[in-house]
Design a protein around this motif. Structure first.
Motif, PDB file in Angstrom:
ATOM      1  N   LYS A 103      -5.113   2.983   3.269  1.00  0.00           N
ATOM      2  CA  LYS A 103      -6.033   2.087   2.575  1.00  0.00           C
ATOM      3  C   LYS A 103      -6.010   2.355   1.070  1.00  0.00           C
ATOM      4  O   LYS A 103      -5.905   3.503   0.634  1.00  0.00           O
ATOM      5  CB  LYS A 103      -7.455   2.280   3.125  1.00  0.00           C
ATOM      6  N   LEU A 104      -6.107   1.261   0.303  1.00  0.00           N
ATOM      7  CA  LEU A 104      -6.095   1.351  -1.153  1.00  0.00           C
ATOM      8  C   LEU A 104      -6.880   0.164  -1.699  1.00  0.00           C
ATOM      9  O   LEU A 104      -6.764  -0.956  -1.183  1.00  0.00           O
ATOM     10  CB  LEU A 104      -4.654   1.317  -1.672  1.00  0.00           C
ATOM     11  N   ARG A 105      -7.673   0.391  -2.730  1.00  0.00           N
ATOM     12  CA  ARG A 105      -8.515  -0.686  -3.275  1.00  0.00           C
ATOM     13  C   ARG A 105      -7.648  -1.850  -3.765  1.00  0.00           C
ATOM     14  O   ARG A 105      -6.519  -1.664  -4.242  1.00  0.00           O
ATOM     15  CB  ARG A 105      -9.408  -0.165  -4.398  1.00  0.00           C
ATOM     16  N   GLU A 106      -8.180  -3.070  -3.658  1.00  0.00           N
ATOM     17  CA  GLU A 106      -7.370  -4.275  -3.850  1.00  0.00           C
ATOM     18  C   GLU A 106      -6.866  -4.441  -5.278  1.00  0.00           C
ATOM     19  O   GLU A 106      -5.731  -4.891  -5.489  1.00  0.00           O
ATOM     20  CB  GLU A 106      -8.166  -5.510  -3.438  1.00  0.00           C
ATOM     21  N   ASP A 107      -7.655  -4.088  -6.284  1.00  0.00           N
ATOM     22  CA  ASP A 107      -7.196  -4.275  -7.651  1.00  0.00           C
ATOM     23  C   ASP A 107      -5.994  -3.382  -7.958  1.00  0.00           C
ATOM     24  O   ASP A 107      -5.064  -3.776  -8.670  1.00  0.00           O
ATOM     25  CB  ASP A 107      -8.330  -4.018  -8.650  1.00  0.00           C
ATOM     26  N   VAL A 108      -5.994  -2.166  -7.368  1.00  0.00           N
ATOM     27  CA  VAL A 108      -4.860  -1.266  -7.551  1.00  0.00           C
ATOM     28  C   VAL A 108      -3.649  -1.786  -6.784  1.00  0.00           C
ATOM     29  O   VAL A 108      -2.514  -1.718  -7.259  1.00  0.00           O
ATOM     30  CB  VAL A 108      -5.223   0.163  -7.097  1.00  0.00           C
ATOM     31  N   LEU A 109      -3.892  -2.321  -5.593  1.00  0.00           N
ATOM     32  CA  LEU A 109      -2.816  -2.896  -4.799  1.00  0.00           C
ATOM     33  C   LEU A 109      -2.089  -3.997  -5.562  1.00  0.00           C
ATOM     34  O   LEU A 109      -0.856  -4.052  -5.577  1.00  0.00           O
ATOM     35  CB  LEU A 109      -3.377  -3.482  -3.496  1.00  0.00           C
ATOM     36  N   LEU A 110      -2.857  -4.882  -6.177  1.00  0.00           N
ATOM     37  CA  LEU A 110      -2.256  -6.001  -6.899  1.00  0.00           C
ATOM     38  C   LEU A 110      -1.385  -5.497  -8.048  1.00  0.00           C
ATOM     39  O   LEU A 110      -0.233  -5.930  -8.220  1.00  0.00           O
ATOM     40  CB  LEU A 110      -3.352  -6.927  -7.432  1.00  0.00           C
ATOM     41  N   GLU A 111      -1.924  -4.563  -8.834  1.00  0.00           N
ATOM     42  CA  GLU A 111      -1.167  -4.022  -9.962  1.00  0.00           C
ATOM     43  C   GLU A 111       0.096  -3.308  -9.480  1.00  0.00           C
ATOM     44  O   GLU A 111       1.168  -3.409 -10.083  1.00  0.00           O
ATOM     45  CB  GLU A 111      -2.058  -3.063 -10.757  1.00  0.00           C
ATOM     46  N   LYS A 112      -0.037  -2.584  -8.370  1.00  0.00           N
ATOM     47  CA  LYS A 112       1.094  -1.854  -7.811  1.00  0.00           C
ATOM     48  C   LYS A 112       2.206  -2.814  -7.344  1.00  0.00           C
ATOM     49  O   LYS A 112       3.387  -2.586  -7.590  1.00  0.00           O
ATOM     50  CB  LYS A 112       0.596  -1.000  -6.643  1.00  0.00           C
ATOM     51  N   CYS A 113       1.815  -3.891  -6.666  1.00  0.00           N
ATOM     52  CA  CYS A 113       2.801  -4.860  -6.169  1.00  0.00           C
ATOM     53  C   CYS A 113       3.535  -5.547  -7.313  1.00  0.00           C
ATOM     54  O   CYS A 113       4.746  -5.784  -7.236  1.00  0.00           O
ATOM     55  CB  CYS A 113       2.126  -5.906  -5.287  1.00  0.00           C
ATOM     56  N   LEU A 114       2.813  -5.875  -8.376  1.00  0.00           N
ATOM     57  CA  LEU A 114       3.436  -6.574  -9.501  1.00  0.00           C
ATOM     58  C   LEU A 114       4.373  -5.663 -10.288  1.00  0.00           C
ATOM     59  O   LEU A 114       5.215  -6.151 -11.050  1.00  0.00           O
ATOM     60  CB  LEU A 114       2.351  -7.140 -10.426  1.00  0.00           C
ATOM     61  N   GLY A 115       4.248  -4.345 -10.089  1.00  0.00           N
ATOM     62  CA  GLY A 115       5.125  -3.414 -10.782  1.00  0.00           C
ATOM     63  C   GLY A 115       6.366  -3.031 -10.004  1.00  0.00           C
ATOM     64  O   GLY A 115       7.224  -2.295 -10.505  1.00  0.00           O
ATOM     65  N   ARG A 116       6.514  -3.543  -8.792  1.00  0.00           N
ATOM     66  CA  ARG A 116       7.664  -3.166  -7.973  1.00  0.00           C
ATOM     67  C   ARG A 116       8.959  -3.758  -8.519  1.00  0.00           C
ATOM     68  O   ARG A 116       9.009  -4.908  -8.928  1.00  0.00           O
ATOM     69  CB  ARG A 116       7.469  -3.635  -6.519  1.00  0.00           C
ATOM     70  N   ARG A 117      10.008  -2.930  -8.481  1.00  0.00           N
ATOM     71  CA  ARG A 117      11.328  -3.363  -8.907  1.00  0.00           C
ATOM     72  C   ARG A 117      12.380  -2.785  -7.956  1.00  0.00           C
ATOM     73  O   ARG A 117      12.177  -1.739  -7.342  1.00  0.00           O
ATOM     74  CB  ARG A 117      11.644  -2.892 -10.334  1.00  0.00           C
ATOM     75  N   VAL A 147       0.813  -1.214   0.000  1.00  0.00           N
ATOM     76  CA  VAL A 147       0.000   0.000   0.000  1.00  0.00           C
ATOM     77  C   VAL A 147       0.848   1.265   0.000  1.00  0.00           C
ATOM     78  O   VAL A 147       0.396   2.331  -0.429  1.00  0.00           O
ATOM     79  CB  VAL A 147      -0.970  -0.007   1.207  1.00  0.00           C
ATOM     80  N   GLY A 148       2.079   1.171   0.477  1.00  0.00           N
ATOM     81  CA  GLY A 148       2.949   2.343   0.508  1.00  0.00           C
ATOM     82  C   GLY A 148       3.342   2.785   1.898  1.00  0.00           C
ATOM     83  O   GLY A 148       3.761   3.926   2.093  1.00  0.00           O
ATOM     84  N   LYS A 149       3.216   1.885   2.867  1.00  0.00           N
ATOM     85  CA  LYS A 149       3.574   2.241   4.253  1.00  0.00           C
ATOM     86  C   LYS A 149       5.011   2.753   4.329  1.00  0.00           C
ATOM     87  O   LYS A 149       5.294   3.764   4.967  1.00  0.00           O
ATOM     88  CB  LYS A 149       3.425   1.019   5.169  1.00  0.00           C
ATOM     89  N   GLY A 150       5.917   2.036   3.680  1.00  0.00           N
ATOM     90  CA  GLY A 150       7.329   2.416   3.733  1.00  0.00           C
ATOM     91  C   GLY A 150       7.582   3.768   3.102  1.00  0.00           C
ATOM     92  O   GLY A 150       8.345   4.589   3.635  1.00  0.00           O
ATOM     93  N   THR A 151       6.932   4.029   1.969  1.00  0.00           N
ATOM     94  CA  THR A 151       7.131   5.291   1.263  1.00  0.00           C
ATOM     95  C   THR A 151       6.702   6.477   2.115  1.00  0.00           C
ATOM     96  O   THR A 151       7.463   7.442   2.305  1.00  0.00           O
ATOM     97  CB  THR A 151       6.336   5.292  -0.053  1.00  0.00           C
ATOM     98  N   TYR A 152       5.486   6.420   2.645  1.00  0.00           N
ATOM     99  CA  TYR A 152       4.958   7.563   3.396  1.00  0.00           C
ATOM    100  C   TYR A 152       5.577   7.659   4.790  1.00  0.00           C
ATOM    101  O   TYR A 152       5.824   8.757   5.285  1.00  0.00           O
ATOM    102  CB  TYR A 152       3.425   7.482   3.460  1.00  0.00           C
ATOM    103  N   ALA A 153       5.856   6.515   5.415  1.00  0.00           N
ATOM    104  CA  ALA A 153       6.494   6.546   6.733  1.00  0.00           C
ATOM    105  C   ALA A 153       7.893   7.138   6.638  1.00  0.00           C
ATOM    106  O   ALA A 153       8.298   7.945   7.486  1.00  0.00           O
ATOM    107  CB  ALA A 153       6.544   5.144   7.328  1.00  0.00           C
ATOM    108  N   SER A 154       8.658   6.755   5.602  1.00  0.00           N
ATOM    109  CA  SER A 154      10.021   7.272   5.479  1.00  0.00           C
ATOM    110  C   SER A 154      10.010   8.769   5.189  1.00  0.00           C
ATOM    111  O   SER A 154      10.864   9.513   5.693  1.00  0.00           O
ATOM    112  CB  SER A 154      10.780   6.513   4.393  1.00  0.00           C
ATOM    113  N   ARG A 155       9.067   9.246   4.393  1.00  0.00           N
ATOM    114  CA  ARG A 155       8.962  10.682   4.125  1.00  0.00           C
ATOM    115  C   ARG A 155       8.634  11.451   5.407  1.00  0.00           C
ATOM    116  O   ARG A 155       9.204  12.510   5.678  1.00  0.00           O
ATOM    117  CB  ARG A 155       7.887  10.947   3.073  1.00  0.00           C
ATOM    118  N   LEU A 156       7.702  10.920   6.182  1.00  0.00           N
ATOM    119  CA  LEU A 156       7.350  11.588   7.441  1.00  0.00           C
ATOM    120  C   LEU A 156       8.528  11.571   8.413  1.00  0.00           C
ATOM    121  O   LEU A 156       8.750  12.537   9.141  1.00  0.00           O
ATOM    122  CB  LEU A 156       6.131  10.914   8.071  1.00  0.00           C
TER     123      LEU A 156
END
Length: 293
Positions: free
Chosen positions: A171-185, A71-80
């Motif tokens: 929170k993020l809708r599940e279909d977007v979550l799946l697409e987002k996870c599969l795009g991680r590099r 969902v992006g916990k690491g991204t937003y937590a690290s920025r904060l």
């Protein structure tokens, strides 16, 4: 390492020893808050969306970030954490650091992670305890926990040793979550995280549309991108299933205590980050925001 193996096999004894270690680490870091009810300083935040405006350096933050995998916990937590000048403690990073080592525990963790299962409480608490000890030695103050607690049992252990100020549930809708996870590099050379997914979901059935541009690497990283072993569709779906089954009750745990702030991500970082700062009353710190962006 032998101690870790014994620890995993003997949960009654190991849970007690780890709880004691957590208590010692947390108490050293935040002793001024936990000395006694009469001497403890009040939390700098009220636990609602109307948080008082206060310079980041004056905030003694003790926050938890919750949310589904990817969902992006690491991204937003690290920025904060950059904005507030406090450490970002991500249990996922602790696990990956252990996986990179050549130990019996790393092989055990590899099997667990590649199957999309949750790492046991005993292992997570042990890794977190070691991280807190290292932070204590460096004089760290305040933190944002990312990926812990993931179970009610972990939340209860944490509650025994420290008073968490606020829990931010992304929170993020599940279909977007799946697409987002599969795009991680990940760049195999520098280790930085990127995302090649270009998400553009149309609004339908009452759900708003959503757009998330890719987070592409610089040219020198482009040819070195690798996919995490656990970022396959089957594993991601299993991780989401496990989250909903075992971790989502943690949301209710903190909601019942009046500490949960839910934040629905409206889109990518450029859209979500300013709105998150608004609900935390951090949006007027322009200079520090620029440094964190």
């Amino acid at each position: 390492m032998a101690a870790l193996i014994r620890y995993s096999k003997s949960s009654a004894v190991s849970s007690l020893s780890s709880t004691s270690l957590l208590r010692r680490c947390f108490s050293s870091t935040v002793s001024s808050e936990l000395a006694s009810p009469s001497t403890a300083s009040p939390s700098p935040f009220t636990l609602n969306h109307n948080l008082p405006r206060k310079d980041p350096k004056d905030r003694n933050v003790q926050w938890v970030f919750l949310g589904c995998p990817g969902v992006g916990k690491g991204t937003y937590a690290s920025r904060l954490c950059n904005l507030l000048g406090i450490p970002h403690i991500a249990t996922g990073d602790l696990v990956r650091e252990e996986l990179a080592s050549s130990t019996p525990l790393s092989r055990q963790l590899s099997d667990i992670v590649n199957q999309g299962k949750l790492v046991s409480d005993e292992i997570i608490i042990n890794l977190l305890s070691k991280r807190l000890q290292a932070g204590e030695a460096k004089g760290e103050s305040g933190f944002i926990l990312d990926g812990f607690p993931r179970t009610i049992r972990q939340a209860e252990i944490l509650e025994e040793v420290i008073d968490i100020d606020m829990v931010v549930n992304l929170k993020l809708r599940e279909d977007v979550l799946l697409e987002k996870c599969l795009g991680r590099r990940i760049c195999g050379q520098c280790g930085k995280n990127f995302n090649i997914a270009s998400i553009n979901v149309k609004g339908e059935n009452g759900n708003p549309g959503m757009s998330m541009p890719p987070l592409l690497p610089p040219t020198h990283c482009m040819t070195k991108l690798i996919t995490r072993a656990d970022d396959t569709e089957a594993v991601v779906k299993e991780r989401l299933r496990v989250y909903y089954e075992k971790s989502q009750p943690v949301e209710e745990f903190y909601r019942s205590r009046g500490k949960l702030m839910e934040f629905n991500l409206p889109g990518g970082i450029s859209e979500s980050w300013p709105k998150l700062l608004q609900v935390l009353n951090l949006d007027d710190f322009e200079e520090k925001l620029s440094a964190a962006a």
